[in-house]
Design a protein around this motif. Structure first.
Motif, PDB file in Angstrom:
ATOM      1  N   ALA A  46       0.750  -1.164   0.024  1.00 44.16           N
ATOM      2  CA  ALA A  46      -0.062  -0.031  -0.070  1.00 44.16           C
ATOM      3  C   ALA A  46       0.850   1.399  -0.023  1.00 44.16           C
ATOM      4  O   ALA A  46       0.212   2.289   0.027  1.00 44.16           O
ATOM      5  CB  ALA A  46      -1.057  -0.082   1.089  1.00 44.16           C
ATOM      6  N   GLN A  47       2.109   0.949   0.024  1.00 43.04           N
ATOM      7  CA  GLN A  47       3.047   2.369  -0.083  1.00 43.04           C
ATOM      8  C   GLN A  47       2.692   3.037   1.350  1.00 43.04           C
ATOM      9  O   GLN A  47       2.774   4.383   0.982  1.00 43.04           O
ATOM     10  CB  GLN A  47       3.128   2.862  -1.414  1.00 43.04           C
ATOM     11  CG  GLN A  47       3.488   2.196  -2.327  1.00 43.04           C
ATOM     12  CD  GLN A  47       3.746   2.806  -3.862  1.00 43.04           C
ATOM     13  OE1 GLN A  47       3.649   4.091  -3.999  1.00 43.04           O
ATOM     14  NE2 GLN A  47       3.705   2.187  -5.022  1.00 43.04           N
ATOM     15  N   LEU A  96      -4.679   8.085   1.753  1.00 41.02           N
ATOM     16  CA  LEU A  96      -3.943   6.996   2.731  1.00 41.02           C
ATOM     17  C   LEU A  96      -4.746   6.541   3.690  1.00 41.02           C
ATOM     18  O   LEU A  96      -4.627   5.181   3.962  1.00 41.02           O
ATOM     19  CB  LEU A  96      -3.168   7.880   3.579  1.00 41.02           C
ATOM     20  CG  LEU A  96      -1.936   8.898   2.907  1.00 41.02           C
ATOM     21  CD1 LEU A  96      -1.017   9.654   3.834  1.00 41.02           C
ATOM     22  CD2 LEU A  96      -0.841   7.739   2.254  1.00 41.02           C
ATOM     23  N   LYS A  97      -5.978   6.898   4.095  1.00 38.01           N
ATOM     24  CA  LYS A  97      -7.052   5.959   4.866  1.00 38.01           C
ATOM     25  C   LYS A  97      -7.435   4.834   4.091  1.00 38.01           C
ATOM     26  O   LYS A  97      -7.544   3.915   4.491  1.00 38.01           O
ATOM     27  CB  LYS A  97      -7.975   6.820   5.413  1.00 38.01           C
ATOM     28  CG  LYS A  97      -7.630   7.951   6.292  1.00 38.01           C
ATOM     29  CD  LYS A  97      -8.888   8.733   6.950  1.00 38.01           C
ATOM     30  CE  LYS A  97      -8.295   9.836   7.986  1.00 38.01           C
ATOM     31  NZ  LYS A  97      -9.301  10.684   8.270  1.00 38.01           N
ATOM     32  N   VAL A 138     -14.059   6.111  -2.707  1.00 34.54           N
ATOM     33  CA  VAL A 138     -14.651   7.125  -2.588  1.00 34.54           C
ATOM     34  C   VAL A 138     -13.933   8.293  -1.569  1.00 34.54           C
ATOM     35  O   VAL A 138     -13.149   7.997  -0.696  1.00 34.54           O
ATOM     36  CB  VAL A 138     -15.963   6.886  -1.410  1.00 34.54           C
ATOM     37  CG1 VAL A 138     -16.603   8.199  -0.911  1.00 34.54           C
ATOM     38  CG2 VAL A 138     -17.081   5.935  -2.302  1.00 34.54           C
ATOM     39  N   GLY A 139     -13.833   9.597  -2.002  1.00 36.78           N
ATOM     40  CA  GLY A 139     -13.201  10.716  -1.551  1.00 36.78           C
ATOM     41  C   GLY A 139     -11.838  10.739  -1.492  1.00 36.78           C
ATOM     42  O   GLY A 139     -11.030  11.395  -0.631  1.00 36.78           O
ATOM     43  N   VAL A 140     -11.288  10.143  -2.482  1.00 37.72           N
ATOM     44  CA  VAL A 140      -9.628  10.038  -2.757  1.00 37.72           C
ATOM     45  C   VAL A 140      -9.390  11.176  -3.933  1.00 37.72           C
ATOM     46  O   VAL A 140     -10.213  11.425  -4.868  1.00 37.72           O
ATOM     47  CB  VAL A 140      -9.120   8.825  -2.941  1.00 37.72           C
ATOM     48  CG1 VAL A 140      -9.560   7.865  -1.802  1.00 37.72           C
ATOM     49  CG2 VAL A 140      -9.373   8.199  -4.221  1.00 37.72           C
ATOM     50  N   GLN A 158      -4.575  10.808  -7.794  1.00 38.84           N
ATOM     51  CA  GLN A 158      -3.459   9.834  -7.720  1.00 38.84           C
ATOM     52  C   GLN A 158      -3.643   8.478  -6.982  1.00 38.84           C
ATOM     53  O   GLN A 158      -3.129   7.771  -7.360  1.00 38.84           O
ATOM     54  CB  GLN A 158      -2.047  10.760  -7.299  1.00 38.84           C
ATOM     55  CG  GLN A 158      -1.600  11.589  -8.035  1.00 38.84           C
ATOM     56  CD  GLN A 158      -2.343  13.032  -8.294  1.00 38.84           C
ATOM     57  OE1 GLN A 158      -3.408  13.321  -7.479  1.00 38.84           O
ATOM     58  NE2 GLN A 158      -2.153  13.877  -9.196  1.00 38.84           N
ATOM     59  N   SER A 159      -4.204   8.769  -5.932  1.00 34.48           N
ATOM     60  CA  SER A 159      -4.698   7.712  -5.158  1.00 34.48           C
ATOM     61  C   SER A 159      -5.404   6.771  -5.901  1.00 34.48           C
ATOM     62  O   SER A 159      -5.391   5.554  -5.373  1.00 34.48           O
ATOM     63  CB  SER A 159      -5.168   8.210  -3.585  1.00 34.48           C
ATOM     64  OG  SER A 159      -4.233   8.982  -2.839  1.00 34.48           O
ATOM     65  N   ARG A 160      -6.427   7.336  -6.434  1.00 32.90           N
ATOM     66  CA  ARG A 160      -7.802   6.550  -7.124  1.00 32.90           C
ATOM     67  C   ARG A 160      -6.769   5.405  -8.210  1.00 32.90           C
ATOM     68  O   ARG A 160      -7.024   4.341  -8.423  1.00 32.90           O
ATOM     69  CB  ARG A 160      -8.661   7.481  -7.771  1.00 32.90           C
ATOM     70  CG  ARG A 160      -9.743   6.749  -8.521  1.00 32.90           C
ATOM     71  CD  ARG A 160     -10.616   7.734  -9.115  1.00 32.90           C
ATOM     72  NE  ARG A 160     -11.613   7.205  -9.708  1.00 32.90           N
ATOM     73  CZ  ARG A 160     -12.014   7.792 -11.031  1.00 32.90           C
ATOM     74  NH1 ARG A 160     -11.455   8.440 -11.519  1.00 32.90           N
ATOM     75  NH2 ARG A 160     -13.112   6.932 -11.639  1.00 32.90           N
TER      76      ARG A 160
END
Length: 309
Positions: A125-126, A142-143, A166-168, A171-173
């Motif tokens: 998950a880096q 991150l959550k 949801v809510g990211v 880049q995280s997506r």
């Protein structure tokens, strides 16, 4: 190859409910593949996931993992199945590392094995740089990555991901979608729910669309795209929708939809004459699309456009 997960004729009605939440749902998920699960709010997705996670008893139907009943699998090896819920499933006051240590214990991992899996999930998950940070202070992306890392601790064979982006941030997506694909490529069976059609189109091998507790469509993603192979969608200026539909009717089955008209062309149909007919009738084509059907359009066609609470 036989499916790992098989859900057969699953039905469930909540106490006092007028209608069943599930009304004979059947589906299958195989190792090494992503099953995209789509449905409007209230379609029955959460109820299905609650069954897979063991939160709801089976009233009717059956769920099996490799031919063994879900109840028996959960008794013998409950960590074969993991669910990363839409809600944050960790302790906000603990650090990332403390959360992983805590949930490793809950997954019956101890000693060197627990430390090994925590390190592996941190890396996947880096999250290494955030190991000492309290979970409450993490960003939304991150959550979500911590949610995923916790779910992966026991090396589950079936992973259910409920709205994991949801809510990211973008880049995280992108990272999460790539991570899901890597998990499937590594041999896991994935069930992925999302309201974002482009996510399903990006990673799913097969798609199941449910509504009102029933399966409306269950097919490989490529087959669903191909359903619109002879479909022409036209939006035009200078013609009302009704008039546009009348112009296009000789070329197939035409219906008004959204801001334009959709035509299922005849078997030997060609879109060029249809578009020429629009121009001849005094219309100016503003937008036209022919061929592959988008998953979003199919979803709206099947579930209608009525808003759901």
């Amino acid at each position: 190859m036989p499916s790992m997960l098989e859900v057969r004729d699953l039905a469930y009605r909540y106490p006092g409910a007028a209608e069943p939440a599930l009304a004979g749902v059947s589906l299958a998920a195989g190792r090494g593949a992503v099953l995209g699960l789509l449905g409007p709010n209230g379609a029955g997705k959460t109820t299905l996931i609650s069954h897979l996670s063991g939160q709801l008893p089976i009233q009717q139907g059956a769920i099996a993992i490799d031919g063994v009943s879900l109840a028996e699998v959960r008794r013998q090896a409950p960590t074969r199945i993991a669910v990363a819920p839409q809600e944050y499933a960790f302790f906000p006051a603990l650090t990332v590392a403390e959360n992983l240590a805590c949930f490793a214990g809950a997954a019956r991992l101890h000693g060197a094995k627990a430390r090994e899996r925590a390190a592996a999930c941190l890396a996947f998950a880096q999250l290494e740089r955030f190991a000492g940070q309290r979970a409450a202070r993490l960003s939304g992306g991150l959550k979500r990555r911590l949610n995923l890392a916790i779910a992966l601790l026991p090396e589950p064979e079936l992973i259910v991901l409920d709205e994991p982006t949801v809510g990211v941030d973008p880049q995280s997506r992108a990272f999460l979608l790539d991570a899901v694909r890597r998990l499937a490529d590594g041999g896991a069976a994935i069930i992925y729910t999302s309201h974002y059609m482009d996510e399903i189109e990006a990673i799913a091998d097969r798609v199941v669309i449910v509504d009102h507790g029933r399966v409306l469509r269950d097919a490989p993603l490529a087959d669903l795209h191909a359903e619109g192979a002879r479909q022409l969608r036209v939006e035009a200026d200078g013609l009302e929708r009704t008039a546009l539909a009348a112009v296009l009717a000789p070329f197939g089955t035409a219906r008004e939809e959204g801001s334009g008209v959709v035509v299922d062309l005849l078997a030997d149909g060609d879109p060029a004459p249809a578009l020429a007919a629009v121009a001849a009738a005094g219309g100016t084509v503003r937008r036209a699309r022919y061929g592959e059907c988008s998953l979003e359009q199919l979803f709206l066609d099947l579930t209608q456009r009525t808003l759901r609470d």
